[in-house]
Design a protein around this motif. Structure first.
Motif, mmCIF file in Angstrom:
data_model
loop_
_atom_site.group_PDB
_atom_site.id
_atom_site.type_symbol
_atom_site.label_atom_id
_atom_site.label_comp_id
_atom_site.label_asym_id
_atom_site.label_seq_id
_atom_site.Cartn_x
_atom_site.Cartn_y
_atom_site.Cartn_z
ATOM 1 N N GLN A 31 -33.939 71.554 17.242
ATOM 2 C CA GLN A 31 -33.248 70.287 17.507
ATOM 3 C C GLN A 31 -33.930 69.130 16.790
ATOM 4 O O GLN A 31 -33.549 67.977 16.938
ATOM 5 N N THR A 66 -34.365 74.343 21.437
ATOM 6 C CA THR A 66 -33.596 74.651 22.640
ATOM 7 C C THR A 66 -33.251 76.126 22.614
ATOM 8 O O THR A 66 -33.511 76.824 21.623
ATOM 9 N N PRO A 69 -32.441 70.549 12.021
ATOM 10 C CA PRO A 69 -31.738 70.571 13.310
ATOM 11 C C PRO A 69 -30.505 71.473 13.261
ATOM 12 O O PRO A 69 -29.708 71.391 12.321
#
Length: 436
Positions: free
Chosen positions: A325, A69, A337
């Motif tokens: 992520q 992200t 993550p």
């Protein structure tokens, strides 16, 4: 980590590498290129992985983009810039991008070209040979007018353009400072300064939106498309807040980065008369004294090389971030993550392994394109800048319009300094105008 990764030298307790980034961000990232494909750096106590290998950067941006992200710097800047196409993620990002894409199609760009040229001509109308001007300020003055009249059909006016020039760099600085600040607080006067600049920009955006109030007419511009679009599932249109966020995104991308790039371009022309002469020859031959149009751009390959070389050597974006992520193997590193991943387009563009004589301004290097993944002026993958073709056209048309009638020379005794905390930009560019 699957192996012991090198740590960038000179890490300071509590501050990490932030002092070095504040002092010379470009130099800091470039100094780490030989340490390995992945280097650990620290924004205060927060660890991040700096990628120096184009293949790993491509992995993050393209082949395994679904595992990443937008990074911390994008998350933390949302209070300033909102959830526009540059800061959003996932399905929402794709939906906004689809809504905006028609505004950047080829037919639209042809019409934008006329506005771009007219605004630059308006700027040069009052010029006098021998006049000294602050070149970077001139570029900051013209680019808001171009964005306003092409994407919003709005004449921002001189006062609004001046306000954008004053406030936008402060808002960018505040956003980056808050996103990388290792402390939970900031001096009140500093925070207040950034907030006031943000409110001033919001007032300009509110003025633009108010001119569209209760008017569902398609004016043929981007803002009309956004305001008149309806979501298939709900039948509802875009909220005023979301429209504000997209306008803010376009103001940042269309004024700050364009002004910075054009500032660097004409500095390089002033320092390389052989390049300037070759560019003038192409313009004089292909345009034959006629004003440039969007249709002329494919016939000006050397001008395009000058633009590409400027974006290589002086890319406005010193660094970008992503956050894992899911678990991802990045060469020697296992990114878990939440791991922040950093890459520097500017350092990549100045890596001698990919660009020989990297600090030399040489448009002829673009006679043969560089290896894939070693040139990322507009990012890559699903988040590649939606306005890339708009930006290239703007730089080419502005350069051709100015260079057709003028030469610019750095004022005698001037020493050019650069800064790269938010964007890589010249601090001051006093230039002398010479009519051709």
């Amino acid at each position: 980590m699957t192996t012991i990764l090198p740590v960038a030298p000179h890490r300071l307790p509590g501050l990490g590498h932030l002092p070095y980034l504040a002092w010379d961000q470009v130099g800091f990232y470039s100094s780490l290129l030989d340490l390995g494909p992945v280097v650990r750096i620290y924004f205060g106590p927060m660890e991040a992985l700096l990628l120096t290998d184009p293949a790993l950067i491509h992995q993050v941006l393209v082949t395994e983009a679904d595992k990443f992200t937008k990074g911390r710097i994008f998350r933390k800047t949302r209070p300033f810039f909102g959830n526009g196409v540059a800061t959003s993620d996932g399905e929402f990002h794709l939906r906004q991008r689809r809504l905006m894409s028609p505004a950047f199609h080829q037919q639209r760009l042809a019409g934008y070209g006329e506005v771009m040229r007219a605004e630059v001509e308006r700027m040069t109308k009052g010029w006098r040979s021998g006049q000294r001007i602050a070149w970077e300020k001139a570029m900051y003055a013209v680019t808001p007018h171009i964005i306003g009249k092409t994407l919003f059909h709005s004449d921002l006016g001189e006062q609004a353009a001046a306000e954008i020039h004053r406030s936008l760099p402060l808002v960018l600085q505040g956003a980056v400072t808050r996103s990388l600040n290792p402390l939970p607080w900031m001096p009140a006067w500093t925070s207040r300064r950034y907030d006031v600049a943000g409110r001033r920009l919001d007032a300009i955006i509110d003025r633009i939106l108010s001119s569209y109030a209760d008017d569902d007419t398609d004016r043929g511009d981007l803002l009309s498309m956004l305001l008149n679009a309806r979501h298939d599932d709900t039948g509802k249109g875009m909220s005023r807040q979301q429209a504000r966020d997209e306008i803010m995104t376009l103001l940042v991308a269309g004024t700050e980065t364009a002004a910075v790039s054009l500032s660097w371009l004409f500095l390089e022309l002033s320092q390389h008369p052989e390049v300037e002469s070759q560019l003038h020859t192409e313009l004089d031959t292909e345009l034959a004294g006629h004003p440039i149009t969007f249709a002329d751009l494919p016939r000006l390959p050397y001008l395009r090389r000058v633009v590409d070389e400027t974006l290589r050597l002086h890319n406005p974006v010193p660094m970008s971030m992503r956050a894992a992520q899911a678990e991802v193997q990045l060469g020697p590193a296992l990114a878990r993550p939440g791991t922040e991943v950093v890459y520097s387009p500017l350092a990549l563009h100045r890596d001698p392994r990919h660009h020989p004589r990297p600090l030399e301004f040489d448009p002829d290097r673009w006679a043969r394109p560089p290896a894939a993944g070693t040139y990322l002026p507009f990012g890559g993958g699903r988040h590649r800048c939606i306005g890339e073709r708009f930006a290239i056209a703007e730089m080419m048309i502005a350069t051709a319009t100015i260079a057709a009638g003028w030469r610019l020379r750095l004022a005698p005794g001037s020493r050019v300094r650069s800064a790269a905390y938010t964007t890589h930009h010249p601090v001051s560019l006093p230039m002398i105008l010479e009519r051709r």
